[in-house]
Write an enzyme that holds these catalytic residues in place. Structure first.
Site, PDB file in Angstrom:
ATOM      1  N   CYS A  33       0.620  -1.354   0.028  1.00 49.72           N
ATOM      2  CA  CYS A  33       0.032   0.157  -0.143  1.00 49.72           C
ATOM      3  C   CYS A  33       0.632   0.760  -0.057  1.00 49.72           C
ATOM      4  O   CYS A  33       1.841   1.533   0.650  1.00 49.72           O
ATOM      5  CB  CYS A  33      -0.867   0.000   1.312  1.00 49.72           C
ATOM      6  SG  CYS A  33      -2.024   1.425   1.148  1.00 49.72           S
ATOM      7  N   CYS A  47      -1.512   5.826   6.883  1.00 46.16           N
ATOM      8  CA  CYS A  47      -3.168   5.955   7.142  1.00 46.16           C
ATOM      9  C   CYS A  47      -2.580   4.935   8.833  1.00 46.16           C
ATOM     10  O   CYS A  47      -4.182   5.552   8.971  1.00 46.16           O
ATOM     11  CB  CYS A  47      -3.039   4.432   6.019  1.00 46.16           C
ATOM     12  SG  CYS A  47      -5.222   4.236   5.939  1.00 46.16           S
ATOM     13  N   CYS A  72      -4.008  -0.043   8.711  1.00 42.53           N
ATOM     14  CA  CYS A  72      -3.471  -1.687   9.594  1.00 42.53           C
ATOM     15  C   CYS A  72      -2.384  -1.599  10.040  1.00 42.53           C
ATOM     16  O   CYS A  72      -1.524  -0.129  10.171  1.00 42.53           O
ATOM     17  CB  CYS A  72      -2.905  -2.033   7.885  1.00 42.53           C
ATOM     18  SG  CYS A  72      -3.737  -2.439   6.251  1.00 42.53           S
ATOM     19  N   CYS A 100      -7.082   0.745  -1.449  1.00 46.43           N
ATOM     20  CA  CYS A 100      -7.199   0.438  -0.673  1.00 46.43           C
ATOM     21  C   CYS A 100      -7.353  -0.170  -0.838  1.00 46.43           C
ATOM     22  O   CYS A 100      -8.058  -1.663  -1.304  1.00 46.43           O
ATOM     23  CB  CYS A 100      -7.798   1.059   0.286  1.00 46.43           C
ATOM     24  SG  CYS A 100      -8.078  -0.019   2.325  1.00 46.43           S
ATOM     25  N   GLN A 151     -20.554  -9.172   8.645  1.00 44.61           N
ATOM     26  CA  GLN A 151     -19.323  -9.222   9.065  1.00 44.61           C
ATOM     27  C   GLN A 151     -18.369  -8.646   7.997  1.00 44.61           C
ATOM     28  O   GLN A 151     -19.185  -8.340   6.998  1.00 44.61           O
ATOM     29  CB  GLN A 151     -18.870 -10.224   9.186  1.00 44.61           C
ATOM     30  CG  GLN A 151     -19.068 -10.826  10.721  1.00 44.61           C
ATOM     31  CD  GLN A 151     -18.453 -10.419  11.645  1.00 44.61           C
ATOM     32  OE1 GLN A 151     -17.245 -10.039  11.065  1.00 44.61           O
ATOM     33  NE2 GLN A 151     -19.013 -11.039  12.568  1.00 44.61           N
ATOM     34  N   TYR A 189     -25.959 -11.819  22.932  1.00 43.83           N
ATOM     35  CA  TYR A 189     -25.720 -10.721  21.486  1.00 43.83           C
ATOM     36  C   TYR A 189     -26.374 -11.095  20.796  1.00 43.83           C
ATOM     37  O   TYR A 189     -25.525 -10.940  19.603  1.00 43.83           O
ATOM     38  CB  TYR A 189     -24.674 -10.681  22.208  1.00 43.83           C
ATOM     39  CG  TYR A 189     -23.813 -10.289  23.391  1.00 43.83           C
ATOM     40  CD1 TYR A 189     -24.454  -9.108  23.682  1.00 43.83           C
ATOM     41  CD2 TYR A 189     -23.424 -10.864  24.330  1.00 43.83           C
ATOM     42  CE1 TYR A 189     -23.764  -9.404  25.462  1.00 43.83           C
ATOM     43  CE2 TYR A 189     -23.187 -11.427  25.911  1.00 43.83           C
ATOM     44  CZ  TYR A 189     -23.233  -9.556  26.271  1.00 43.83           C
ATOM     45  OH  TYR A 189     -22.635  -9.387  26.976  1.00 43.83           O
ATOM     46  N   ASP A 243     -31.496  -9.390  22.109  1.00 41.62           N
ATOM     47  CA  ASP A 243     -30.629  -8.392  21.945  1.00 41.62           C
ATOM     48  C   ASP A 243     -30.829  -7.439  21.970  1.00 41.62           C
ATOM     49  O   ASP A 243     -32.518  -7.709  22.769  1.00 41.62           O
ATOM     50  CB  ASP A 243     -30.538  -8.406  20.523  1.00 41.62           C
ATOM     51  CG  ASP A 243     -28.886  -7.891  20.146  1.00 41.62           C
ATOM     52  OD1 ASP A 243     -27.950  -8.099  19.157  1.00 41.62           O
ATOM     53  OD2 ASP A 243     -29.305  -6.990  20.614  1.00 41.62           O
ATOM     54  N   ASP A 254     -20.943 -14.054  21.496  1.00 41.29           N
ATOM     55  CA  ASP A 254     -19.794 -13.239  20.574  1.00 41.29           C
ATOM     56  C   ASP A 254     -19.913 -12.058  20.718  1.00 41.29           C
ATOM     57  O   ASP A 254     -20.835 -10.741  19.865  1.00 41.29           O
ATOM     58  CB  ASP A 254     -20.049 -13.702  19.376  1.00 41.29           C
ATOM     59  CG  ASP A 254     -19.132 -13.000  18.279  1.00 41.29           C
ATOM     60  OD1 ASP A 254     -17.984 -12.110  18.475  1.00 41.29           O
ATOM     61  OD2 ASP A 254     -19.064 -12.467  16.690  1.00 41.29           O
ATOM     62  N   CYS A 308     -13.418 -10.565  19.935  1.00 43.43           N
ATOM     63  CA  CYS A 308     -12.680 -10.128  19.264  1.00 43.43           C
ATOM     64  C   CYS A 308     -11.457  -9.175  19.395  1.00 43.43           C
ATOM     65  O   CYS A 308     -10.465  -9.056  19.292  1.00 43.43           O
ATOM     66  CB  CYS A 308     -13.361  -9.452  18.558  1.00 43.43           C
ATOM     67  SG  CYS A 308     -14.003  -8.266  18.613  1.00 43.43           S
TER      68      CYS A 308
END
Length: 458
Positions: free
Chosen positions: A77, A83, A86, A166, A290, A319, A340, A388, A415
């Site tokens: 990139c 940026c 990443c 990108c 996602q 959730y 939820d 999750d 995550c």
């Protein structure tokens, strides 16, 4: 015992990088101080220059690489360093997968030290092509001089980086964003700026259905009225015949949040159609889905393996959002229930269950504690509980509820390795950790997902 040396800003010293930090930075040790170095890789020997000094750690930059890692590569990139979106493009992809597994292990060693050596942390599941995987872009728009730019803010700054390409994004999202930038300039539509009360357009959001090809464009503006709106819509329609939904979202607040509460349909449908495995979903402009659908299928397959359903088990998807995980499991479950706190998500989950012809699902609005407790009092305890949660991990009340109702199997998708390990401190009072399976949902970044299987102790 050696005393800790006081480190000062500007100080330089040789440093061997021992491991990768949670944010993708290199971590080394100098005279009992932890040193974090952005861009340094494990195994490298560098000359570090201190940029910020604290009581027990310091941040530094690379002054010179004395001995480079064999896994150091040239980022593809052109705006990679500016940026900040990443963190690991300068590391070979094979090594990224190794280091992401190590991030999970590091978190376990920090928060459940005694258990860490006994936990089976499997090799990270990666991608064959770890580029162009993001199905949605959200690029902020600004006017610089006589040019309309769109992109992301540089790390820890208010400087917007103009991104014309990108390599993490699906190519169609970048192409459409670039075309819209040109239209905004051509039509002289006022662009939002924190200092410009008359600015209107603030964000361009483009989402593509990777499996269906359908494209959704959302313009986030400060007000509903916008000059040349009809002409702009016609121009956007002409970019690609797969654009089937164009919306306008109103966000007049001074906030870092992308979307406001009100969305208007400007053209076509309010949703786009997308598939995940055998499941089909309709996605409105603000609906969560996602960002890496290819790896999502791998992630959900791992959740399915951990759940080990035979057709006789009851499942609760806490959730649950729009129901994706529960619906993925529903074909092999006796019954799936989900809850939820967002009413719209529950309505979407019900629609998604109906769309996919499931009759063994039940979705309710409210907290997990409220419904799990109510159901237990009615004699219903799920055989499998799956969750999750956001990066903050599980709420204490939820963990207490899990420990009170005692489902036989608990599949925890995380995550954030740190909050996962913290939550395991409490959960392992009653549960054994059978294994942890890391999955690389966001190649080239420091993020890693992990599916953890917990089983109730005998």
């Amino acid at each position: 015992m050696t005393e800790q040396t006081v480190i000062q800003v500007g100080q330089e010293f040789p440093l061997t990088i021992k491991r990768l930090g949670i944010n993708g930075e290199g971590v080394g040790f100098f005279k009992r101080n932890v040193i974090f170095v952005k861009g340094a890789l494990p195994g490298e020997v560098i000359t570090a220059q201190v940029t910020e000094a604290k009581a027990k750690y310091a941040e530094a930059k690379i002054k010179k690489i004395r001995q480079a890692s064999p896994d150091r590569v040239v980022p593809q990139c052109p705006v990679y360093e500016a940026c900040g979106g990443c963190q690991l493009q300068h590391m070979s992809y094979g090594r990224q997968l190794i280091e992401k597994r190590d991030l999970v292990i590091q978190a376990l060693e920090r928060y459940v030290k005694d258990l860490a050596p006994t936990i089976d942390v499997k090799q990270t599941i990666g991608m064959d092509n770890p580029l162009n995987y993001r199905n949605k872009s959200q690029f902020q728009v600004r006017s610089i001089g006589n040019k309309v730019i769109a992109g992301l803010y540089a790390e820890s700054s208010n400087k917007l980086i103009d991104i014309n390409e990108c390599i993490m994004q699906h190519p169609v999202t970048t192409h459409i964003t670039n075309e819209i930038k040109g239209f905004l300039h051509k039509l002289n539509i006022p662009i939002y700026d924190e200092k410009n009360p008359n600015g209107i357009v603030r964000t361009i959001v483009v989402r593509t259905g990777v499996k269906t090809g359908q494209i959704q464009v959302t313009l986030v503006t400060t007000k509903k009225k916008m000059p040349h709106k009809e002409e702009l819509v016609q121009l956007i329609r002409g970019i690609d015949s797969n654009i089937v939904s164009i919306s306008q979202n109103i966000n007049a607040e001074k906030t870092s949040l992308v979307f406001g509460d009100t969305t208007f349909n400007l053209f076509g449908k309010e949703t786009i159609h997308e598939k995940l495995g055998e499941l089909a979903f309709d996605l409105s402009a603000r609906a969560f889905f996602q960002l890496n659908p290819e790896q999502t299928e791998n992630l959900y397959t791992e959740i399915e393996k951990a759940a080990a359903l035979t057709g006789n088990e009851t499942v609760v998807d806490a959730y649950c959002g729009v129901g994706t995980i529960g619906l993925w499991l529903a074909k092999n479950a006796k019954e799936v229930r989900g809850m939820d706190i967002i009413e719209e998500s529950i309505q979407d989950a019900k629609k998604n269950a109906k769309r996919n012809s499931f009759t063994n699902t039940k979705y309710v609005h409210g907290t997990a504690k409220q419904w799990l407790t109510k159901w237990k009092n009615e004699g219903f305890v799920p055989d499998v509980l799956t969750v999750d949660p956001p990066r903050t991990g599980l709420e204490d009340e939820f963990i207490k509820t899990v420990l009170a109702i005692k489902p036989k199997r608990f599949v925890y998708t995380s995550c954030n390795p740190s909050t996962l390990a913290k939550d395991l401190q409490q959960l392992t009072k009653l549960y054994d950790v059978k294994y942890i399976q890391p999955v690389d949902m966001f190649p080239q970044t420091s993020h890693v997902e992990a599916v953890t299987l917990l089983e109730l102790k005998n």
